[in-house]
Design a protein around this motif. Structure first.
Motif, PDB file in Angstrom:
ATOM      1  N   ILE A  44       0.857  -1.222  -0.153  1.00 30.96           N
ATOM      2  CA  ILE A  44      -0.007  -0.332   0.399  1.00 30.96           C
ATOM      3  C   ILE A  44       0.588   1.410  -0.150  1.00 30.96           C
ATOM      4  N   GLN A  45       1.615   1.484   0.920  1.00 36.88           N
ATOM      5  CA  GLN A  45       2.595   1.905   0.634  1.00 36.88           C
ATOM      6  C   GLN A  45       3.809   2.820  -0.583  1.00 36.88           C
ATOM      7  N   SER A  46       3.967   1.474  -0.926  1.00 33.72           N
ATOM      8  CA  SER A  46       4.513   1.968  -2.334  1.00 33.72           C
ATOM      9  C   SER A  46       3.933   2.209  -2.968  1.00 33.72           C
ATOM     10  N   GLU A  47       2.229   1.892  -3.483  1.00 32.83           N
ATOM     11  CA  GLU A  47       1.240   2.530  -4.178  1.00 32.83           C
ATOM     12  C   GLU A  47       0.982   3.439  -3.768  1.00 32.83           C
ATOM     13  N   LEU A  48       1.074   4.188  -3.059  1.00 39.56           N
ATOM     14  CA  LEU A  48       1.254   5.558  -2.236  1.00 39.56           C
ATOM     15  C   LEU A  48       1.803   6.751  -2.934  1.00 39.56           C
ATOM     16  N   GLU A  49       2.628   5.615  -2.930  1.00 32.20           N
ATOM     17  CA  GLU A  49       4.614   6.409  -3.384  1.00 32.20           C
ATOM     18  C   GLU A  49       3.894   6.543  -4.552  1.00 32.20           C
ATOM     19  N   GLU A  50       3.843   5.770  -5.630  1.00 34.36           N
ATOM     20  CA  GLU A  50       4.260   5.800  -6.980  1.00 34.36           C
ATOM     21  C   GLU A  50       3.090   6.753  -7.887  1.00 34.36           C
ATOM     22  N   PHE A  51       2.364   6.725  -7.319  1.00 35.11           N
ATOM     23  CA  PHE A  51       0.820   7.681  -7.717  1.00 35.11           C
ATOM     24  C   PHE A  51       1.242   9.275  -6.425  1.00 35.11           C
ATOM     25  N   LYS A  52       1.800   9.451  -6.553  1.00 37.39           N
ATOM     26  CA  LYS A  52       2.206  10.322  -5.087  1.00 37.39           C
ATOM     27  C   LYS A  52       0.895  10.636  -4.472  1.00 37.39           C
ATOM     28  N   ILE A  53       0.317  10.263  -4.464  1.00 38.38           N
ATOM     29  CA  ILE A  53      -0.663  10.086  -2.959  1.00 38.38           C
ATOM     30  C   ILE A  53      -0.227  10.774  -1.824  1.00 38.38           C
ATOM     31  N   LEU A  54       1.472   9.437  -1.552  1.00 39.54           N
ATOM     32  CA  LEU A  54       1.376  10.019  -0.109  1.00 39.54           C
ATOM     33  C   LEU A  54       2.170  11.310   0.218  1.00 39.54           C
ATOM     34  N   ARG A  55       2.726  11.899  -1.297  1.00 42.32           N
ATOM     35  CA  ARG A  55       3.406  13.312  -0.434  1.00 42.32           C
ATOM     36  C   ARG A  55       2.100  14.309  -1.094  1.00 42.32           C
ATOM     37  N   ALA A  56       0.544  13.830  -1.252  1.00 45.98           N
ATOM     38  CA  ALA A  56      -0.391  14.807  -1.828  1.00 45.98           C
ATOM     39  C   ALA A  56      -0.972  14.748   0.417  1.00 45.98           C
ATOM     40  N   LEU A  57      -0.842  13.478   0.366  1.00 48.61           N
ATOM     41  CA  LEU A  57      -1.189  13.315   2.131  1.00 48.61           C
ATOM     42  C   LEU A  57      -0.664  13.890   3.778  1.00 48.61           C
ATOM     43  N   SER A  58       0.689  14.217   3.197  1.00 47.43           N
ATOM     44  CA  SER A  58       2.056  14.724   3.658  1.00 47.43           C
ATOM     45  C   SER A  58       1.576  15.882   3.951  1.00 47.43           C
ATOM     46  N   ALA A  59       1.533  16.548   2.754  1.00 42.76           N
ATOM     47  CA  ALA A  59       0.555  18.411   2.468  1.00 42.76           C
ATOM     48  C   ALA A  59       0.140  18.606   3.469  1.00 42.76           C
ATOM     49  N   PHE A  60      -1.042  17.634   3.035  1.00 38.31           N
ATOM     50  CA  PHE A  60      -2.357  18.082   3.938  1.00 38.31           C
ATOM     51  C   PHE A  60      -1.994  17.747   5.190  1.00 38.31           C
ATOM     52  N   LEU A  61      -1.504  17.073   5.346  1.00 39.44           N
ATOM     53  CA  LEU A  61      -0.813  16.431   7.440  1.00 39.44           C
ATOM     54  C   LEU A  61       0.134  17.585   7.602  1.00 39.44           C
TER      55      LEU A  61
END
Length: 223
Positions: A193-210
């Motif tokens: 799941i973490q790898s998928e979030l990183e691949e599609f830049k979702i993790l970066r968006a979540l980091s910015a939001f939080l």
């Protein structure tokens, strides 16, 4: 377009699964020997004797005497060793909640205290603070947690003292395999799941939001 999307999903999943192997190996190196030691102690009767001696003190925290093994294991090693020990004991959800707090508060003291000392903190003071906080928090939890949680079984220990060594070893191997299997599913799932979030830049968006919330706790946005 769809083929490119599936390729990215597959590539990210494969990368996450690959990373999880190293984590699983690290966990296995800690948990398997720890659970084996506990099995041998239980089979020899030593665990029962020690738990009887510690029972009066642990009772103040709402825990059985043998729960001390899990806490001590966490202090000396990591939370994963504490989990391995918990899995070999007869514990309720209430017991595990208290033990989890204690282990999260004071774990891997030798390594983490050395790190804090290198940062300028007093090793002795930090160790005493963490252990003291663990016991104080456990005492408070024992006062406020509902007794009804004691009816919820988390784990059940086998009576290894009444069987021969080889059958005991077999039952230990089976229970440990089940535990490692559960961890494998959990760790691989999290890493994928973490790898998928990183691949599609979702993790970066979540980091910015939080990031504002991280600032409240005095943590950098990347935390």
């Amino acid at each position: 377009m769809a083929s490119i999307l599936f390729e990215r999903i597959y590539r990210a999943a494969a990368a996450g699964a690959g990373k999880s192997l190293k984590t699983l190996w690290l966990l296995a190196k800690i948990m398997v020997p720890t659970s084996l030691v506990m099995a041998v102690l239980g089979w020899s009767g030593a665990a029962k004797i020690i738990s009887i001696l510690l029972a009066p003190f642990m009772k103040l925290l709402g825990l059985p005497g043998e729960a001390a093994f899990a806490f001590i294991s966490g202090i000396l090693l990591t939370n994963y060793s504490a989990i391995a020990v918990m899995n070999s004991l007869s514990l309720s959800l209430r017991h595990v909640t208290i033990l989890a707090f204690m282990s999260l508060t004071a774990h891997n003291l030798a390594v983490e205290t050395a790190v804090m000392k290198s940062a300028g903190s007093s090793a002795l003071k930090m160790a005493l603070l963490r252990v003291g906080a663990a016991f104080f928090g456990a005492f408070i939890l024992n006062l406020i947690l509902p007794r009804s949680l004691e009816t919820v079984v988390f784990s059940t220990a086998m009576d290894r003292a009444s069987v021969a060594f080889l059958p005991m070893l077999g039952s230990w191997a089976l229970s440990t395999t089940k535990l490692v299997g559960k961890l494998t599913v959990f760790v691989v799932g999290i890493m994928v799941i973490q790898s998928e979030l990183e691949e599609f830049k979702i993790l970066r968006a979540l980091s910015a939001f939080l990031s504002p919330l991280m600032g409240v706790f005095g943590l950098p946005a990347r935390a």
